[in-house]
Design a protein around this motif. Structure first.
Motif: not given
Length: 329
Positions: A191-212
């Motif tokens: 489940a956590v890995s799924l969340g990381v995938v979603i955050a990774g995609v979000a960072m690619i398109f938004t540059g919101w590195y605080w998501l990490d």
């Protein structure tokens, strides 16, 4: 009432190829005890072997790419996955020890090691959570740039590895908290890995590195929630509490309704391991010892009705008042 009438009965049951055949004994005599032994725990060696190898390889891959991508989330999850590998090895070791036959020193065998492993596993998870949370909070001040694509790909591999590992332990997790600990680690990680995938995609398109670092804290919450029940139940078993699956009031009611029983006392139920339970009780029967057949039937019913695998029954006629030393009042 007879004072030294012993009955020994051995039954050999057939189990799945992964199970170990083990004899069951019933000992009964008029004024002493009846014992009912359970089969040895199921062999999960193959599942543990596959899961440990898969996760150990993935830990190396995840940490390496997390470092190269400057991703706290990936490195934090790699650290957590390393604790999972250690936890799997711990649970595996306990499962092996639980299959050791009793001896003169350890008359119940080493079944209790599975309880200790479950407790250690839960504690290990919480310690890992503290380390992950601390690192994530420190990163919030200045979130570093993260390679979102790398994070997404590595986390995608993690989903596959953890899902496969979780499926290996799904069946056994229903009746064994030691195996459940291994299952929860793998399921939570998927489940956590799924969340990381979603955050990774979000960072690619938004540059919101605080998501990490934010995701790292979400990882902590998921792990704590998944582990808390395991910690509570394993701690209770380590303290010889009545297993959560057994209602002691129903057991007492059942025993009091047995033919010839006028009273009971000194009723104790505890976990021998993460899959087996034991019971001791004094049954007051003014009519005397009911016979070996009744004794065997009672032990079998305690096993089938309440999953109590090892019963020690003492029969009394009630001519002398007995009190449990654990309850002096």
């Amino acid at each position: 009432m007879p004072h030294s009438h012993d009955q020994h009965e051995q039954d050999h049951d057939q189990h799945d190829p992964d199970d170990h055949n083990h004899s069951e004994h019933d000992h009964g005599h008029g004024h002493s005890h009846a014992h009912h032994h359970h089969t040895l725990p199921t062999n999960h060696d193959r599942s543990f072997t596959i899961a440990v190898i898969l996760n150990a390889v993935f830990v190396v891959i995840e940490f390496t790419y997390g470092f190269l991508a400057n991703s706290t989330a990936l490195m934090a999850d790699a650290g957590h996955n390393l604790s999972d590998v250690l936890g799997l090895i711990l649970a595996w070791s306990a499962a092996i020890l639980a299959r050791k036959a009793p001896n003169a020193r350890y008359t119940y065998g080493l079944r209790n090691s599975s309880i200790l492993a479950a407790l250690a596993n839960a504690t290990l998870l919480l310690v890992a959570c503290g380390a992950i949370a601390l690192e994530a909070i420190q990163r919030f001040a200045e979130p570093p740039a993260v390679a979102g694509l790398t994070v997404t790909i590595v986390a995608g591999v993690g989903i596959a590895v953890n899902t496969i590992s979780a499926l290996l332990f799904m069946k056994g997790s229903k009746h064994d908290i030691n195996i459940r600990g291994a299952y929860l680690h793998m399921a939570a990680d998927a489940a956590v890995s799924l969340g990381v995938v979603i955050a990774g995609v979000a960072m690619i398109f938004t540059g919101w590195y605080w998501l990490d670092p934010a995701l790292s804290l979400v990882i902590v919450v998921v792990i704590v929630v998944a582990s808390w029940g395991l910690l509570r139940e394993s701690l209770q078993l380590a303290l010889n509490a009545v297993p959560a699956s057994i209602d002691i009031n129903k057991v007492e009611t059942f025993l009091r309704k047995m033919p010839g029983v006028s009273d009971i006392h000194d009723l104790h139920i505890w976990g021998l391991s993460t899959t087996e339970s034991a019971l001791t009780v004094h049954l007051v029967m003014p009519g005397g010892y009911p016979g070996d057949a009744a004794l065997t039937q009672l032990s079998d019913e305690l096993k089938s009705r309440f999953s109590i695998h090892h019963s020690t029954l003492q029969f009394e006629q009630g001519s002398i008042t007995h009190s449990c030393s654990l309850h002096p009042d």
